[in-house]
Design a protein around this motif. Structure first.
Motif, PDB file in Angstrom:
ATOM      1  N   THR A  89       0.832  -1.214   0.000  1.00 35.63           N
ATOM      2  CA  THR A  89       0.000   0.000   0.000  1.00 35.63           C
ATOM      3  C   THR A  89       0.855   1.248   0.000  1.00 35.63           C
ATOM      4  O   THR A  89       0.532   2.227  -0.670  1.00 35.63           O
ATOM      5  CB  THR A  89      -0.944   0.017   1.221  1.00 35.63           C
ATOM      6  N   THR A  90       1.966   1.225   0.729  1.00 37.41           N
ATOM      7  CA  THR A  90       2.866   2.382   0.743  1.00 37.41           C
ATOM      8  C   THR A  90       3.482   2.586  -0.629  1.00 37.41           C
ATOM      9  O   THR A  90       3.606   3.718  -1.099  1.00 37.41           O
ATOM     10  CB  THR A  90       3.975   2.169   1.796  1.00 37.41           C
ATOM     11  N   MET A  91       3.850   1.500  -1.293  1.00 38.82           N
ATOM     12  CA  MET A  91       4.415   1.607  -2.635  1.00 38.82           C
ATOM     13  C   MET A  91       3.376   2.141  -3.620  1.00 38.82           C
ATOM     14  O   MET A  91       3.698   2.972  -4.472  1.00 38.82           O
ATOM     15  CB  MET A  91       4.942   0.245  -3.092  1.00 38.82           C
ATOM     16  N   LEU A  92       2.136   1.700  -3.491  1.00 39.26           N
ATOM     17  CA  LEU A  92       1.076   2.163  -4.383  1.00 39.26           C
ATOM     18  C   LEU A  92       0.814   3.648  -4.175  1.00 39.26           C
ATOM     19  O   LEU A  92       0.719   4.411  -5.145  1.00 39.26           O
ATOM     20  CB  LEU A  92      -0.199   1.348  -4.153  1.00 39.26           C
ATOM     21  N   ILE A  93       0.714   4.053  -2.923  1.00 37.14           N
ATOM     22  CA  ILE A  93       0.464   5.474  -2.630  1.00 37.14           C
ATOM     23  C   ILE A  93       1.624   6.321  -3.116  1.00 37.14           C
ATOM     24  O   ILE A  93       1.421   7.380  -3.713  1.00 37.14           O
ATOM     25  CB  ILE A  93       0.199   5.673  -1.127  1.00 37.14           C
ATOM     26  N   SER A  94       2.853   5.861  -2.895  1.00 35.04           N
ATOM     27  CA  SER A  94       4.009   6.642  -3.345  1.00 35.04           C
ATOM     28  C   SER A  94       4.048   6.728  -4.868  1.00 35.04           C
ATOM     29  O   SER A  94       4.370   7.774  -5.431  1.00 35.04           O
ATOM     30  CB  SER A  94       5.296   6.054  -2.800  1.00 35.04           C
ATOM     31  N   ALA A  95       3.714   5.654  -5.569  1.00 29.57           N
ATOM     32  CA  ALA A  95       3.697   5.678  -7.034  1.00 29.57           C
ATOM     33  C   ALA A  95       2.635   6.645  -7.555  1.00 29.57           C
ATOM     34  O   ALA A  95       2.877   7.400  -8.505  1.00 29.57           O
ATOM     35  CB  ALA A  95       3.450   4.278  -7.583  1.00 29.57           C
ATOM     36  N   ILE A  96       1.473   6.649  -6.931  1.00 31.81           N
ATOM     37  CA  ILE A  96       0.401   7.558  -7.354  1.00 31.81           C
ATOM     38  C   ILE A  96       0.808   9.004  -7.115  1.00 31.81           C
ATOM     39  O   ILE A  96       0.639   9.868  -7.983  1.00 31.81           O
ATOM     40  CB  ILE A  96      -0.915   7.211  -6.629  1.00 31.81           C
ATOM     41  N   LEU A  97       1.354   9.296  -5.949  1.00 41.78           N
ATOM     42  CA  LEU A  97       1.764  10.672  -5.644  1.00 41.78           C
ATOM     43  C   LEU A  97       2.890  11.142  -6.550  1.00 41.78           C
ATOM     44  O   LEU A  97       2.885  12.280  -7.023  1.00 41.78           O
ATOM     45  CB  LEU A  97       2.167  10.790  -4.174  1.00 41.78           C
ATOM     46  N   ILE A  98       3.867  10.287  -6.800  1.00 44.10           N
ATOM     47  CA  ILE A  98       4.960  10.667  -7.698  1.00 44.10           C
ATOM     48  C   ILE A  98       4.421  10.946  -9.098  1.00 44.10           C
ATOM     49  O   ILE A  98       4.792  11.918  -9.749  1.00 44.10           O
ATOM     50  CB  ILE A  98       6.044   9.573  -7.731  1.00 44.10           C
ATOM     51  N   THR A  99       3.504  10.109  -9.568  1.00 40.41           N
ATOM     52  CA  THR A  99       2.917  10.313 -10.893  1.00 40.41           C
ATOM     53  C   THR A  99       2.150  11.621 -10.962  1.00 40.41           C
ATOM     54  O   THR A  99       2.296  12.391 -11.911  1.00 40.41           O
ATOM     55  CB  THR A  99       1.980   9.142 -11.252  1.00 40.41           C
TER      56      THR A  99
END
Length: 165
Positions: free
Chosen positions: A4-14
């Motif tokens: 979940t942390t990786m998903l949230i970080s990927a979305i925010l970076i995008t």
């Protein structure tokens, strides 16, 4: 790292990186030219604001240009063919104006390889980019903001884990 942390970080970076690094600006110029200004009015002098206009070039069956008049009932066209041009202005409520106007040789001359267009004085430049903006600097600032926010987030998370354990 948790999924979940990786998903949230990927979305925010995008989201943050996409809006800072991949966008583009537009630029335009306003020039003074020799053109024809068509003005449409009702018989009482009121302008035909935002009326539909269609302009036909000489000896053609498809419109050369179509659009709407401005709030003053005006429309500007830069012709490129000699002859008699046909204009139809309609307000959509039953009023229609039909005009024919001749284009003389001094107003319209098709461009050829032997003759270049005269340069008109530039009046104004309209741009959506701020003055003296450097695209690379914007990207670096955006990345710094992203890494700074993530540093604060992970620092706060590490502090919480240290306090618990």
């Amino acid at each position: 790292m948790q999924p979940t942390t990786m998903l949230i970080s990927a979305i925010l970076i995008t989201l943050l990186n996409g809006s800072l690094g991949w966008c583009h600006g537009v630029m335009g110029t306003v020039n003074e030219i020799n053109a024809y200004c068509i003005t449409a009015m009702y018989d009482d002098g009121e302008p035909m604001s935002y009326a539909k206009i269609e302009i036909m070039a000489p000896e053609t069956t498809i419109p050369f240009q179509s659009g709407h008049t401005d709030r003053n009932g005006s429309f500007v066209i830069n012709t490129d063919i000699h002859g008699t041009w046909h204009v139809v202005v309609s307000d959509g409520m039953g009023h229609q104006l039909t005009l024919d106007f001749p284009v003389e040789s001094d107003k319209a001359a098709p461009l050829t390889s032997s003759r270049e267009a005269p340069q008109a004085p530039q009046k104004a430049i309209i741009s959506t980019l701020p003055n003296k903006t450097n695209r690379h600097l914007e990207i670096i600032c955006g990345l710094s903001l992203i890494f700074g926010l993530w540093g604060i987030l992970f620092g706060w998370k590490a502090r919480r884990c240290k306090i618990r354990g």
